[in-house]
Design an enzyme around this catalytic site. Structure first.
Site, short mmCIF file in Angstrom:
data_model
loop_
_atom_site.label_atom_id
_atom_site.label_comp_id
_atom_site.label_asym_id
_atom_site.label_seq_id
_atom_site.Cartn_x
_atom_site.Cartn_y
_atom_site.Cartn_z
N ASP A 1 0.83 -1.21 0.00
CA ASP A 1 0.00 0.00 0.00
C ASP A 1 0.86 1.26 0.00
OD1 ASP A 1 0.92 -0.04 2.58
OD2 ASP A 1 -1.05 0.06 3.54
N ASP B 1 -1.26 -6.40 -0.56
CA ASP B 1 -1.28 -5.74 0.74
C ASP B 1 -2.68 -5.19 1.00
OD1 ASP B 1 -0.13 -4.82 3.05
OD2 ASP B 1 0.96 -3.15 2.12
N LYS C 1 -1.25 -9.55 2.82
CA LYS C 1 -0.58 -9.05 4.03
C LYS C 1 -1.52 -8.09 4.73
CE LYS C 1 2.86 -5.81 4.01
NZ LYS C 1 2.32 -4.79 4.95
N GLU D 1 -1.67 -5.41 8.50
CA GLU D 1 -0.82 -4.75 9.49
C GLU D 1 -1.34 -4.94 10.91
OE1 GLU D 1 0.01 -0.63 8.67
OE2 GLU D 1 0.89 -1.10 6.71
N GLU E 1 8.99 -3.91 10.78
CA GLU E 1 9.37 -2.61 10.19
C GLU E 1 9.86 -1.65 11.26
OE1 GLU E 1 6.67 -0.86 7.35
OE2 GLU E 1 7.74 1.07 7.38
O1 KIV Z 1 3.35 -1.30 1.73
C1 KIV Z 1 4.53 -1.67 1.73
O2 KIV Z 1 5.29 -1.40 0.81
C2 KIV Z 1 4.99 -2.44 2.88
C3 KIV Z 1 6.44 -2.76 2.96
C4 KIV Z 1 7.20 -1.58 3.33
C5 KIV Z 1 6.69 -3.92 3.86
O3 KIV Z 1 4.21 -2.76 3.72
#
Ligand code: KIV
Length: 305
Positions: free
Chosen positions: A58, A97, A127, A129, A196
């Site tokens: 994202d 994401d 993914k 968060e 991160e």
């Molecule tokens: O959105 C993204 O690019 C990420 C990475 C930095 C892990 O979550």
């Protein structure tokens, strides 16, 4: 178009990356290389460079769409970008994401959006968060049959609640929270976790207790792999404020500006297009065209078809 370079290390012959392979790489101590991509050409670059995992992150909101945070990007935009990335990829595992607002509300909403990444974009996994409420969402998505990567430490979607884009885990209490989040995501069935902006020593203290691959971004050398944002590592993004963890391996923005400037110079000097970049035609055909253009029949031709 010039021929595409062979992937580094003869990876063209290697089979598609899978989640069990990532676990084997961790077990062997073989570093996992992950990079973001947001479209067909960036995915082709990742493919040709032989990376293992591609994340349609994202961060697209910032590096592609020009926002100053990741939160404005939505599912439709993410799915469009992920589908384009899929078309440029062969071997790497592709992860979509889940953007802000696409999974927090309920397990059903989270599963619906995870399924969109798989069905509409051909992603292998998604993914999300944070620990806390995201753990239940992760568990639900995994149970629906879609692999999930977790993300702890600095979680940009909730950066304002964390006090901004700041390193996390600098106190024992905050480091213990990262540990609890990571353990919970692992127990929920996540196949890997991103760390991160976590101090390297905190990462090292946690690593022996985490069984799934940990991919770091600003988390030191102790993780099982690393991820960087495509535009950051290639120097496509510009500006003075890039995070400490960004290492630039190229200065593509400058090269692109120089390329466009050279083109503009040649257009203005009428040096482009030159003889190598125009199409030819038999002289006789041109003569016939000219005769037609000069003819009476053209003057009386019906134009209002
Ligand atoms: O959105 C993204 O690019 C990420 C990475 C930095 C892990 O979550």
């Amino acid at each position: 178009m010039s021929p595409r370079p062979q992937p580094e290390g003869g990876q063209a012959k290697r089979p598609r990356m899978t989640i069990p392979t990532l676990a084997e790489m961790k077990a062997r101590g073989e570093p996992i290389v992950m990079v973001t991509a947001y479209d067909f050409p960036s995915a082709q670059v990742a493919e040709d460079a032989g990376v293992d995992v591609v994340l349609v992150g994202d961060t697209a909101a910032m590096v592609v769409l020009g926002y100053d945070a990741t939160t404005p990007v939505g599912m439709d935009e993410m799915v469009t970008m992920a589908a384009a990335a899929r078309r440029g990829l062969g071997r790497p595992l592709l992860i979509g994401d889940l953007p802000f607002g696409s999974y927090e509300r309920s397990n059903e909403h989270a599963i619906d959006n995870a399924q969109r990444f798989v069905r509409e974009a051909g992603c292998d996994a998604v993914k999300l968060e944070r620990g806390g409420p995201s753990v239940e969402r992760a568990r639900a998505i995994v149970r629906s049959g879609i692999p999930v990567m977790g993300h702890v430490g600095l979680t940009p979607q909730t950066a304002s609640a964390l006090g901004g884009f700041k390193t996390q885990g600098r106190t024992a209490e905050s480091a213990a929270q990262i540990a609890r989040d990571a353990f919970a995501l692992q127990a929920a069935g996540c196949f890997a976790i991103v760390f991160e902006a976590v101090p390297a020593a905190v990462t090292e203290a946690l690593m022996p207790r985490i069984d799934v691959p940990v991919i770091g971004i600003g988390a030191g050398l102790g993780t099982d792999g690393q991820v960087l944002v495509f535009h950051d590592l290639l120097g496509i993004t510009t500006g003075p404020h890039s995070p400490r963890f960004v290492k630039r391996y190229a200065a593509i923005h400058d090269q692109m500006v120089e390329g466009v400037r050279a083109y503009a110079r040649e257009v203005r000097a009428r040096r482009f297009p030159d003889a190598d970049h125009v199409y030819s035609v038999d002289e006789g055909e041109v003569e016939e065209l000219k005769r037609y253009l000069d003819s009476e029949s053209l003057a009386t031709a019906p134009w209002d078809w």
